[in-house]
Design a protein around this motif. Structure first.
Motif: not given
Ligand code: OGA
Ligand code: NI
Length: 366
Positions: A142-152, A215-225, A229-233
């Motif tokens: 949720n880019v407007s609420a996330d203070k740190v962004l996720f690597w996905r 309710l059923q979602f399909l929630a796909a996640n894409f995590y590139p290299p 990696p030790e600093l991000a999530l």
């Protein structure tokens, strides 16, 4: 972003001359030539006690799905016991012999990969604004609420009670419909088993929460290299809303589950589903079965793709602790009753943060 962007050892021309979209996908950031460090907005504050730890002696329990549908009463009561223990001790378990063909699991992963590989412009068409938009894609959570962004990057599509699908890539819709229908059948049988393992009628949860329209979602996640990696999530610690999430992934590891205060690396059995108890089983069971924190870490070599399928109540169903499990002296209701839809809205309005949403409806007045 200034020309002196510190995370680029050799600033890329493309990066400097194009105005990037509002928030570029993590895929396009990760593919920038010369990216050797990550922008500060992706750096999570580290916690010395928070090191990944995997204890080989203890591993996530396995549930043989074929026993849940077995006519052999001994086999069935044994697997119900195992299911109950798995929900109590871990909140996570692997599901084997579920009958969903391996080829279908591969096909949906490839279809999702195809979606993430569309151009930024093509994907923009599916950028949802709200949690309850039937199709949404984007980066972080949720880019407007996330203070740190996720690597996905993510793609979320409603599969039931109404089926939706992006119209690109072309094969997506047919594969998603087939896959989500099969997975929903598996999920409903497991939820039935969970209901029985709580001492309720098998169809209690189904009927109380109107799972026919669940309710059923399909929630796909894409995590590139990720170069650091030790600093991000990929995803910070969180629990899932809904009753039961079933997750598949490509062959790359990255999921960690919290168990007895430690992070355990999950190494799924190939072609199994990884199942976890969601917040609404915690509410329904009055806290007996807890939704469990999990997170996704990233690596610097391979792209990881995962597909989580959360299965929830019907949007209008009100979820409350099952009255049969309550005893007003010894086990009073510990959660307030709330419509599933309102819970999703509540979650949407805040940042993804542990179990903060569930904690807000915990009844501390009693
Ligand atoms: C999720 C999730 C974990 C993973 O999508 O809710 O927890 O391994 N995903 O991608
Ligand atoms: Ni999750």
């Amino acid at each position: 972003m200034a020309a002196s962007a510190p995370f680029l050892s050799q600033p890329s021309q493309a990066f400097l001359t194009h105005t990037p979209p509002k928030r570029t996908s993590i895929k396009s950031l990760a593919e920038l030539p010369g990216l050797t460090s990550i922008p500060p907005i992706y750096i999570f504050p580290t916690n010395a006690n928070d090191q990944p730890f995997s204890d080989a002696k203890e591993s996530i329990p396995t549930i043989d799905f074929s026993h849940l549908t077995s006519n052999n009463p001994d086999e069935r009561s044994k697997v119900l016991q195992e299911l109950g223990d798995a929900c109590l001790d871990w909140g996570f378990f692997m599901v084997i012999n579920h009958g969903v063909p391996e080829s279908m699991m591969q096909a949906i992963i490839e279809a999702c990969r195809g979606f993430f590989e569309l151009t930024e412009e093509e994907k923009q068409e599916f950028e949802g604004k709200h949690m309850l938009d039937p199709i949404s894609c984007g980066t972080s959570s949720n880019v407007s609420a996330d203070k740190v962004l996720f690597w996905r990057d993510f793609l979320k599509v409603f599969q039931h009670p109404e089926f939706h699908s992006p119209n690109k890539p072309a094969a997506f819709s047919e594969i998603a419909l087939e896959f989500s229908t099969r997975v929903r059948q598996v999920a409903r049988i497991i939820v039935r088993g969970i209901s029985e393992s709580l001492g309720l009628e098998g169809n209690y949860i189904d009927e109380a929460l109107n799972l026919e329209d669940g309710l059923q979602f399909l929630a796909a996640n894409f995590y590139p290299p990720c170069p650091q990696p030790e600093l991000a999530l990929g995803l910070p610690p969180h629990s899932d809303h809904g009753l039961l999430t079933l997750l598949i992934q490509n062959e790359i590891m990255g999921l960690q589950v919290q168990h007895k205060g430690e992070w355990i690396n999950v190494n799924p059995i190939p072609n199994s589903f990884l199942a976890n108890v969601g917040d609404h089983i915690e509410i329904l069971s009055n806290g007996k079965y807890k939704s469990v924190l999990h997170r996704a870490v990233v690596n610097n070599k391979d792209t990881r793709i995962s597909i989580a399928m959360p299965h929830g109540p019907a949007l209008n169903a009100v979820v409350a602790p099952a009255s049969k499990l309550l005893d007003h002296e010894n086990n009073p209701p510990a959660y307030k009753a709330m419509k599933y839809k309102d819970y999703l809205e509540l979650q949407q309005s805040s940042k993804l943060d542990g179990k903060s949403c569930l904690e807000r409806i915990q009844d501390r007045t009693i």
